[in-house]
Design a protein around this motif. Sequence first.
Motif, mmCIF file in Angstrom:
data_model
loop_
_atom_site.group_PDB
_atom_site.id
_atom_site.type_symbol
_atom_site.label_atom_id
_atom_site.label_comp_id
_atom_site.label_asym_id
_atom_site.label_seq_id
_atom_site.Cartn_x
_atom_site.Cartn_y
_atom_site.Cartn_z
ATOM 1 N N VAL A 50 13.442 1.369 -5.413
ATOM 2 C CA VAL A 50 13.052 1.312 -3.993
ATOM 3 C C VAL A 50 14.339 1.185 -3.285
ATOM 4 O O VAL A 50 15.313 0.272 -3.238
ATOM 5 N N PHE A 51 14.271 2.070 -2.027
ATOM 6 C CA PHE A 51 15.389 2.122 -1.393
ATOM 7 C C PHE A 51 15.152 1.239 -0.077
ATOM 8 O O PHE A 51 14.251 1.696 0.519
ATOM 9 N N VAL A 52 15.945 0.377 0.305
ATOM 10 C CA VAL A 52 15.516 -0.606 1.260
ATOM 11 C C VAL A 52 16.593 -0.540 2.450
ATOM 12 O O VAL A 52 17.709 -0.537 2.342
ATOM 13 N N THR A 53 16.441 -0.174 3.681
ATOM 14 C CA THR A 53 16.989 -0.301 4.863
ATOM 15 C C THR A 53 16.660 -1.354 5.787
ATOM 16 O O THR A 53 15.567 -1.638 5.974
ATOM 17 N N SER A 54 17.719 -2.114 6.475
ATOM 18 C CA SER A 54 17.544 -2.839 7.365
ATOM 19 C C SER A 54 18.871 -2.542 8.468
ATOM 20 O O SER A 54 19.633 -1.841 8.021
ATOM 21 N N LYS A 55 18.535 -3.368 9.714
ATOM 22 C CA LYS A 55 19.360 -3.139 10.844
ATOM 23 C C LYS A 55 19.730 -4.200 11.466
ATOM 24 O O LYS A 55 19.198 -5.214 11.681
ATOM 25 N N LEU A 56 21.177 -4.228 12.094
ATOM 26 C CA LEU A 56 21.742 -5.364 12.633
ATOM 27 C C LEU A 56 21.168 -5.576 14.143
ATOM 28 O O LEU A 56 21.008 -4.664 14.729
ATOM 29 N N ALA A 92 0.739 -1.146 0.253
ATOM 30 C CA ALA A 92 0.142 0.000 0.072
ATOM 31 C C ALA A 92 0.793 1.270 0.103
ATOM 32 O O ALA A 92 0.624 2.344 -0.703
ATOM 33 N N ALA A 93 1.980 0.965 0.736
ATOM 34 C CA ALA A 93 2.832 2.420 0.747
ATOM 35 C C ALA A 93 3.459 2.495 -0.613
ATOM 36 O O ALA A 93 3.556 3.600 -0.882
ATOM 37 N N LEU A 94 3.763 1.405 -1.118
ATOM 38 C CA LEU A 94 4.681 1.616 -2.609
ATOM 39 C C LEU A 94 3.681 2.212 -3.588
ATOM 40 O O LEU A 94 3.758 3.138 -4.397
ATOM 41 N N GLU A 95 2.508 1.793 -3.409
ATOM 42 C CA GLU A 95 1.321 2.181 -4.519
ATOM 43 C C GLU A 95 1.039 3.696 -4.182
ATOM 44 O O GLU A 95 0.769 4.391 -5.039
ATOM 45 N N ALA A 96 1.066 3.997 -2.940
ATOM 46 C CA ALA A 96 0.904 5.643 -2.638
ATOM 47 C C ALA A 96 2.117 6.422 -3.151
ATOM 48 O O ALA A 96 1.966 7.570 -3.044
ATOM 49 N N GLY A 97 3.085 5.805 -3.312
ATOM 50 C CA GLY A 97 4.229 6.643 -3.846
ATOM 51 C C GLY A 97 5.537 6.611 -3.118
ATOM 52 O O GLY A 97 6.577 7.248 -3.349
ATOM 53 N N TYR A 98 5.409 5.849 -1.962
ATOM 54 C CA TYR A 98 6.883 5.844 -1.298
ATOM 55 C C TYR A 98 7.986 4.796 -2.021
ATOM 56 O O TYR A 98 7.521 3.819 -2.626
ATOM 57 N N ARG A 99 9.112 5.295 -1.808
ATOM 58 C CA ARG A 99 10.194 4.369 -2.640
ATOM 59 C C ARG A 99 11.279 4.389 -1.579
ATOM 60 O O ARG A 99 12.296 3.891 -1.920
ATOM 61 N N HIS A 100 11.128 4.168 -0.295
ATOM 62 C CA HIS A 100 11.996 4.017 0.848
ATOM 63 C C HIS A 100 11.254 3.535 1.888
ATOM 64 O O HIS A 100 10.135 3.924 2.360
ATOM 65 N N ILE A 101 11.861 2.020 2.110
ATOM 66 C CA ILE A 101 11.104 1.116 3.114
ATOM 67 C C ILE A 101 12.232 0.888 4.148
ATOM 68 O O ILE A 101 13.046 0.540 3.942
ATOM 69 N N ASP A 102 11.897 1.061 5.373
ATOM 70 C CA ASP A 102 12.676 0.920 6.593
ATOM 71 C C ASP A 102 12.296 -0.293 7.348
ATOM 72 O O ASP A 102 11.236 -0.316 8.026
ATOM 73 N N HIS A 113 20.957 -6.864 -3.179
ATOM 74 C CA HIS A 113 21.531 -5.983 -2.414
ATOM 75 C C HIS A 113 20.784 -5.246 -1.320
ATOM 76 O O HIS A 113 19.425 -5.324 -1.544
ATOM 77 N N LEU A 114 21.241 -4.530 -0.488
ATOM 78 C CA LEU A 114 20.652 -3.834 0.665
ATOM 79 C C LEU A 114 20.955 -2.334 0.266
ATOM 80 O O LEU A 114 22.171 -2.286 0.105
ATOM 81 N N ASP A 115 20.200 -1.456 0.402
ATOM 82 C CA ASP A 115 20.563 0.065 0.100
ATOM 83 C C ASP A 115 21.007 0.732 1.263
ATOM 84 O O ASP A 115 22.040 1.442 1.083
ATOM 85 N N LEU A 116 20.792 0.137 2.481
ATOM 86 C CA LEU A 116 21.352 0.630 3.778
ATOM 87 C C LEU A 116 21.618 -0.058 4.752
ATOM 88 O O LEU A 116 20.025 -0.850 5.073
ATOM 89 N N PHE A 117 22.311 -0.446 5.680
ATOM 90 C CA PHE A 117 22.436 -1.345 6.665
ATOM 91 C C PHE A 117 22.956 -0.716 7.927
ATOM 92 O O PHE A 117 23.941 0.004 7.854
#
Length: 275
Positions: A71-77, A36-46, A102-106
């Motif tokens: 799509v910019f994707v972040t995850s965390k250790l 739903a967020a991606l459909e709304a226009g978000y291109r960054h998921i945390d 790949h991950l965009d941000l870790f």
Amino acid sequence: MAAVPGITLNNGAQIPQLGFGTFQIPPEETRATTLAALEAGYRHIDTAEMYGNEKEVGQAVRDSGLARADVFVTSKLNNGAHAYDDALEAFDRTMEELGLEHLDLFLIHWPLPDKGDFVETWRAMEEIYRSGRAKSIGVSNFQPHHLRRLLESSVVVPAVNQIEVHPYLTQDSVRAFGAEHDIATEAWSPIAQGKVLDDPVIARIAQRVGKSTAQVTLRWHLQRGDIVFPKSATRKRIEENFDLFDFELTEGDIGEISALNRDERTGPDPDRFNG
């Protein structure tokens, strides 16, 4: 659909300034909510391993029909994986769960001052960055003294520091330290778990500009230059939180909202939290 402004990180990567947060969204709801967020226009998921929904986030990104580069994707250790080898293994788990190449941000999720050594953890992060599997690396919930120690001991400067920021916790000193060292600030809990939504100052500004108090608060974040990712599980609120680009706050508005600072946290103190 409004174009979300991008911020250039210290390694040249571009990150959308407005993203979608998945903290506290149950795994069984995460795929649909993220779609739903991606459909709304978000291109960054945390997301984060700690959230328990990386698999569903990855599924949503794959099912969205969007190009992976869009799509910019972040995850965390996770907090139990600060030892060098544990951090490398945890990253492998994250990538397996996400199902992405790949991950965009870790990020290191917390500094954990009394558990292990985050400088050693950062060495593993640098190794992950050199491998190319994470395009950028950073930290979360680091105070200036944590960052200073990391900068003195490391090669790669964190691209971002993700910290709790909202009108009741403006974090000016942490943000200033980040700006001085070209470390972008990301704001979690941007509306203080809803606590700021009934604030009379924000309500007055919202009435004047014809927006909700949540929209005014998120716009305050954007105009201060922070990267922000509100979280919601309802489509209406997801869309409302994205509708931030047809109005601007005045400098006076920004100052009034910033003056609401109480140094009041909704989450743990990074100097005391040990996971």
